[in-house]
Structures are given as structure tokens and as C-alpha cells.
Motif scaffolding. Structure first.
Motif, PDB file in Angstrom:
ATOM      1  N   ILE A 105       5.562   4.705 -12.439  1.00 39.81           N
ATOM      2  CA  ILE A 105       4.853   5.134 -11.789  1.00 39.81           C
ATOM      3  C   ILE A 105       3.977   4.401 -10.599  1.00 39.81           C
ATOM      4  O   ILE A 105       4.339   2.611 -11.067  1.00 39.81           O
ATOM      5  CB  ILE A 105       3.171   5.591 -12.573  1.00 39.81           C
ATOM      6  N   VAL A 106       4.343   3.732  -9.602  1.00 41.82           N
ATOM      7  CA  VAL A 106       4.410   3.274  -8.311  1.00 41.82           C
ATOM      8  C   VAL A 106       2.881   3.626  -7.688  1.00 41.82           C
ATOM      9  O   VAL A 106       2.696   4.495  -7.431  1.00 41.82           O
ATOM     10  CB  VAL A 106       5.242   2.637  -7.472  1.00 41.82           C
ATOM     11  N   VAL A 107       2.038   2.065  -8.265  1.00 38.23           N
ATOM     12  CA  VAL A 107       0.881   3.114  -7.321  1.00 38.23           C
ATOM     13  C   VAL A 107       0.791   2.144  -5.950  1.00 38.23           C
ATOM     14  O   VAL A 107       1.064   0.308  -5.478  1.00 38.23           O
ATOM     15  CB  VAL A 107      -0.505   1.585  -8.364  1.00 38.23           C
ATOM     16  N   GLY A 108       0.340   2.684  -4.532  1.00 39.63           N
ATOM     17  CA  GLY A 108      -0.326   1.692  -3.714  1.00 39.63           C
ATOM     18  C   GLY A 108      -1.620   2.091  -3.496  1.00 39.63           C
ATOM     19  O   GLY A 108      -2.152   2.090  -3.858  1.00 39.63           O
ATOM     20  N   ARG A 109      -1.855   2.052  -2.345  1.00 36.55           N
ATOM     21  CA  ARG A 109      -3.214   2.243  -1.028  1.00 36.55           C
ATOM     22  C   ARG A 109      -4.075   3.584  -1.899  1.00 36.55           C
ATOM     23  O   ARG A 109      -3.312   4.584  -1.235  1.00 36.55           O
ATOM     24  CB  ARG A 109      -3.325   1.236  -0.194  1.00 36.55           C
ATOM     25  N   ASN A 110      -4.484   3.827  -2.755  1.00 42.14           N
ATOM     26  CA  ASN A 110      -5.432   5.015  -3.368  1.00 42.14           C
ATOM     27  C   ASN A 110      -4.530   5.828  -3.589  1.00 42.14           C
ATOM     28  O   ASN A 110      -4.750   6.819  -3.289  1.00 42.14           O
ATOM     29  CB  ASN A 110      -6.603   5.321  -1.601  1.00 42.14           C
ATOM     30  N   ARG A 111      -3.343   5.532  -3.352  1.00 42.72           N
ATOM     31  CA  ARG A 111      -2.171   6.516  -3.591  1.00 42.72           C
ATOM     32  C   ARG A 111      -1.131   6.043  -4.920  1.00 42.72           C
ATOM     33  O   ARG A 111      -0.859   5.223  -5.201  1.00 42.72           O
ATOM     34  CB  ARG A 111      -1.419   7.090  -2.709  1.00 42.72           C
ATOM     35  N   PHE A 112      -0.703   7.355  -5.050  1.00 47.36           N
ATOM     36  CA  PHE A 112       0.594   7.416  -6.403  1.00 47.36           C
ATOM     37  C   PHE A 112       1.948   7.545  -6.474  1.00 47.36           C
ATOM     38  O   PHE A 112       2.087   9.045  -6.124  1.00 47.36           O
ATOM     39  CB  PHE A 112       0.145   6.757  -8.144  1.00 47.36           C
ATOM     40  N   GLY A 130       0.338  -1.331   0.289  1.00 48.80           N
ATOM     41  CA  GLY A 130       0.051  -0.053  -0.283  1.00 48.80           C
ATOM     42  C   GLY A 130       0.740   1.032   0.524  1.00 48.80           C
ATOM     43  O   GLY A 130       0.017   2.393  -0.266  1.00 48.80           O
ATOM     44  N   ASP A 131       1.946   1.539   0.574  1.00 49.95           N
ATOM     45  CA  ASP A 131       3.132   2.474  -0.008  1.00 49.95           C
ATOM     46  C   ASP A 131       4.178   2.510  -0.900  1.00 49.95           C
ATOM     47  O   ASP A 131       4.581   1.713  -1.438  1.00 49.95           O
ATOM     48  CB  ASP A 131       3.936   2.041   1.399  1.00 49.95           C
ATOM     49  N   PRO A 132       3.439   3.171  -1.811  1.00 44.90           N
ATOM     50  CA  PRO A 132       4.186   3.748  -3.284  1.00 44.90           C
ATOM     51  C   PRO A 132       5.218   4.247  -3.110  1.00 44.90           C
ATOM     52  O   PRO A 132       5.943   4.429  -4.694  1.00 44.90           O
ATOM     53  CB  PRO A 132       2.912   4.698  -4.167  1.00 44.90           C
ATOM     54  N   THR A 133       6.329   4.480  -1.609  1.00 42.79           N
ATOM     55  CA  THR A 133       7.490   4.638  -2.406  1.00 42.79           C
ATOM     56  C   THR A 133       8.079   3.757  -2.816  1.00 42.79           C
ATOM     57  O   THR A 133       8.491   2.773  -2.948  1.00 42.79           O
ATOM     58  CB  THR A 133       8.131   4.956  -0.710  1.00 42.79           C
ATOM     59  N   PRO A 134       8.982   5.147  -3.770  1.00 37.02           N
ATOM     60  CA  PRO A 134      10.128   4.050  -4.775  1.00 37.02           C
ATOM     61  C   PRO A 134      11.052   3.148  -4.051  1.00 37.02           C
ATOM     62  O   PRO A 134      11.812   3.604  -2.857  1.00 37.02           O
ATOM     63  CB  PRO A 134      10.473   4.451  -5.858  1.00 37.02           C
ATOM     64  N   SER A 135      10.885   2.269  -4.377  1.00 33.15           N
ATOM     65  CA  SER A 135      12.088   1.642  -4.097  1.00 33.15           C
ATOM     66  C   SER A 135      13.707   1.857  -4.052  1.00 33.15           C
ATOM     67  O   SER A 135      13.880   1.974  -5.389  1.00 33.15           O
ATOM     68  CB  SER A 135      12.405   0.193  -3.654  1.00 33.15           C
ATOM     69  N   PRO A 136      15.013   1.483  -3.684  1.00 36.58           N
ATOM     70  CA  PRO A 136      16.170   1.510  -4.382  1.00 36.58           C
ATOM     71  C   PRO A 136      16.299   0.776  -5.668  1.00 36.58           C
ATOM     72  O   PRO A 136      16.778   1.079  -6.821  1.00 36.58           O
ATOM     73  CB  PRO A 136      17.236   1.277  -3.594  1.00 36.58           C
ATOM     74  N   GLU A 137      15.475  -0.217  -5.288  1.00 35.76           N
ATOM     75  CA  GLU A 137      14.939  -0.701  -6.759  1.00 35.76           C
ATOM     76  C   GLU A 137      14.650  -0.559  -7.551  1.00 35.76           C
ATOM     77  O   GLU A 137      14.849  -0.692  -9.089  1.00 35.76           O
ATOM     78  CB  GLU A 137      15.077  -2.607  -6.740  1.00 35.76           C
ATOM     79  N   SER A 187       5.104   9.675  -9.210  1.00 37.33           N
ATOM     80  CA  SER A 187       5.646   9.527 -10.172  1.00 37.33           C
ATOM     81  C   SER A 187       6.984   9.336  -9.895  1.00 37.33           C
ATOM     82  O   SER A 187       7.462  10.540  -9.278  1.00 37.33           O
ATOM     83  CB  SER A 187       5.299  10.479 -11.020  1.00 37.33           C
ATOM     84  N   LEU A 188       8.023   8.715 -10.578  1.00 39.01           N
ATOM     85  CA  LEU A 188       9.235   8.522 -10.663  1.00 39.01           C
ATOM     86  C   LEU A 188      10.223   9.582 -11.312  1.00 39.01           C
ATOM     87  O   LEU A 188      10.425  10.572 -10.949  1.00 39.01           O
ATOM     88  CB  LEU A 188      10.506   7.353 -10.845  1.00 39.01           C
ATOM     89  N   LYS A 189       9.344  10.118 -12.342  1.00 39.35           N
ATOM     90  CA  LYS A 189       9.941  11.400 -13.015  1.00 39.35           C
ATOM     91  C   LYS A 189       9.996  12.208 -12.699  1.00 39.35           C
ATOM     92  O   LYS A 189      10.678  13.421 -12.358  1.00 39.35           O
ATOM     93  CB  LYS A 189       9.189  11.292 -14.307  1.00 39.35           C
ATOM     94  N   GLU A 190       8.347  12.846 -12.137  1.00 38.07           N
ATOM     95  CA  GLU A 190       8.145  13.835 -11.068  1.00 38.07           C
ATOM     96  C   GLU A 190       9.397  14.427  -9.740  1.00 38.07           C
ATOM     97  O   GLU A 190      10.235  15.345  -9.530  1.00 38.07           O
ATOM     98  CB  GLU A 190       6.929  13.522 -10.244  1.00 38.07           C
ATOM     99  N   ARG A 191       9.800  13.326  -9.480  1.00 41.15           N
ATOM    100  CA  ARG A 191      10.736  13.139  -8.227  1.00 41.15           C
ATOM    101  C   ARG A 191      11.721  13.205  -8.439  1.00 41.15           C
ATOM    102  O   ARG A 191      12.684  12.923  -7.977  1.00 41.15           O
ATOM    103  CB  ARG A 191      10.392  11.889  -7.508  1.00 41.15           C
ATOM    104  N   GLY A 192      11.890  12.755 -10.226  1.00 39.49           N
ATOM    105  CA  GLY A 192      14.120  13.109 -10.977  1.00 39.49           C
ATOM    106  C   GLY A 192      14.665  11.804 -10.452  1.00 39.49           C
ATOM    107  O   GLY A 192      15.995  11.523 -10.452  1.00 39.49           O
ATOM    108  N   LEU A 193      13.979  10.222  -9.934  1.00 43.25           N
ATOM    109  CA  LEU A 193      14.455   9.399 -10.507  1.00 43.25           C
ATOM    110  C   LEU A 193      14.627   8.805 -11.328  1.00 43.25           C
ATOM    111  O   LEU A 193      13.499   7.875 -12.374  1.00 43.25           O
ATOM    112  CB  LEU A 193      13.318   8.339  -8.676  1.00 43.25           C
ATOM    113  N   GLY A 194      15.411   8.450 -11.810  1.00 47.43           N
ATOM    114  CA  GLY A 194      15.916   6.790 -13.071  1.00 47.43           C
ATOM    115  C   GLY A 194      16.152   7.892 -14.293  1.00 47.43           C
ATOM    116  O   GLY A 194      15.958   7.443 -15.302  1.00 47.43           O
ATOM    117  N   TRP A 195      15.982   9.124 -14.484  1.00 50.27           N
ATOM    118  CA  TRP A 195      16.277  10.167 -14.803  1.00 50.27           C
ATOM    119  C   TRP A 195      17.170  11.103 -15.009  1.00 50.27           C
ATOM    120  O   TRP A 195      17.156  11.835 -13.932  1.00 50.27           O
ATOM    121  CB  TRP A 195      14.791  11.280 -15.680  1.00 50.27           C
ATOM    122  N   ASN A 196      17.916  11.400 -15.727  1.00 53.36           N
ATOM    123  CA  ASN A 196      19.456  12.099 -16.085  1.00 53.36           C
ATOM    124  C   ASN A 196      19.259  13.330 -16.765  1.00 53.36           C
ATOM    125  O   ASN A 196      18.536  13.426 -16.893  1.00 53.36           O
ATOM    126  CB  ASN A 196      20.126  11.894 -16.324  1.00 53.36           C
TER     127      ASN A 196
END
Length: 178
Positions: free
Chosen positions: A160-167, A130-137, A169-178
Motif C-alpha cells: 500500500i502506498v499512502v499519500g495525503r488522506n489517500r492510498f 501526497g500523491d499515492p500513485t505507485p512509481s515503476p520502482e 493498493s498495488l494488489k487491487e491494481r494488479g501491480l506486482g502480482w502475477n
């Protein structure tokens, strides 16, 4: 039925066998309940077939799959295939994993995009916790996927990582894009 299992989420997650063990519920009633839940899910996702949904934001992409993916008890990876003007061409499930992990081959994520000539994709996976927090993996594999997409001229627009009624966006957080 709803009051016997506690919540709609628990009702949707319960197997037919689990429901049939509830007092007063037989196989036929359980099948009707599950069919009604599926019809409700489809009704919320029904689209005019003449006009495919268009993704303009991470929320648009998340809303396409969240009602279904937030209930899953194992991780799944789906790929939102986008055509010109970001119209959705399809959303195939590419991987099913365990309760907390999904092993993926990056090349397989692009198979359907290549087949239908999708110029861009959005990756979506769920966290059954239920926690959509992206993991290091999640961040690491996103970097690999973005690089592979660049080589194949397929734009990876978001992960996008989906949790319980939340998500998230890795791109919005700058995670995985240079």
C-alpha cells in the motif's frame, strides 16, 4: 498556535525550533503542543490490547498508519505483521529514506516476520508528495518482495502506498502480482 502556522498538518510537521520562532511561543508551550498532538494521534490509534486489530481489506491496513505516515516529510517503509486470521502482531518501520526514495534490501523486510512467525505481511510506504500513485520502482520492488515471500512461505498480502488522506493498493491494481 494553529492559526499562526496555517493548518493542523503544518503544525504537526513543524519542528520544535520552527514553532518556537512563532511570536509568543516558548519551548514549554511548544513541548505542550507537540505532546497534545502526539496524544491525539495515539488516541485515534488506541486499541483494546486484549483484541488486536484485524485487517480485512486494504483500507483497514491503510487506516492503521495513514494518520501518521501522511505527515512524514521523507519516505518510510513499514511492514504490517499479520498472524492467523490477519490479526496485527506489529508494525515496525523497516526503512527511512529521502523525500522521494527509499533504498531497500528485500531480505530485511522479512526479518521481523520471521522472528515473530508471522504467516503474512502487508507492506506500506508513503509518498511525501501526497500523491499515492505507485512509481515503476514501487511495482518492480513489489514483484521482488512477492517472489521472496513465496520462497519463505510468507504471504505478501498487499503493498500500500499512502499519500495525503489517500492510498493505493498495488494488489487491487494488479501491480506486482502475477
Amino acid at each position: 498556535v494553529y492559526s499562526q502556522v496555517g493548518s493542523l498538518v503544518e503544525l504537526a510537521r513543524a519542528s520544535n525550533i520552527e514553532l518556537a520562532m512563532q511570536p509568543g511561543l516558548g519551548k514549554v508551550t511548544v513541548a505542550r503542543v507537540k505532546a497534545a498532538l502526539e496524544l491525539g494521534r495515539r488516541l485515534t490509534q488506541d486499541r483494546d490490547h486484549a483484541e488486536r486489530p484485524q485487517v480485512r481489506s486494504p483500507a483497514d491496513a491503510a487506516n492503521l498508519v495513514m494518520s501518521e505516515m501522511m505527515l512524514l516529510e521523507q519516505e518510510e517503509m513499514r511492514v504490517v505483521l499479520l498472524g492467523t486470521k490477519n490479526h496485527v502482531l506489529g508494525i515496525p518501520t523497516v526503512y527511512r529514506g529521502s523525500v522521494n526514495t527509499t533504498m531497500i534490501r528485500v531480505s530485511e523486510l522479512f526479518r521481523d516476520a520471521i522472528r515473530c512467525q508471522a504467516p503474512s505481511i502487508i507492506l506500506v510506504h508513503n509518498h511525501p508528495s501526497g500523491d499515492p500513485t505507485p512509481s515503476p520502482e514501487d511495482v518492480h520492488v513489489t514483484k521482488q518482495i512477492v517472489q521472496a515471500g513465496n520462497l519463505m512461505d510468507i504471504d505478501v498480502m498487499d503493498h500500500i502506498v499512502v499519500g495525503r488522506n489517500r492510498f493505493v493498493s498495488l494488489k487491487e491494481r494488479g501491480l506486482g502480482w502475477n
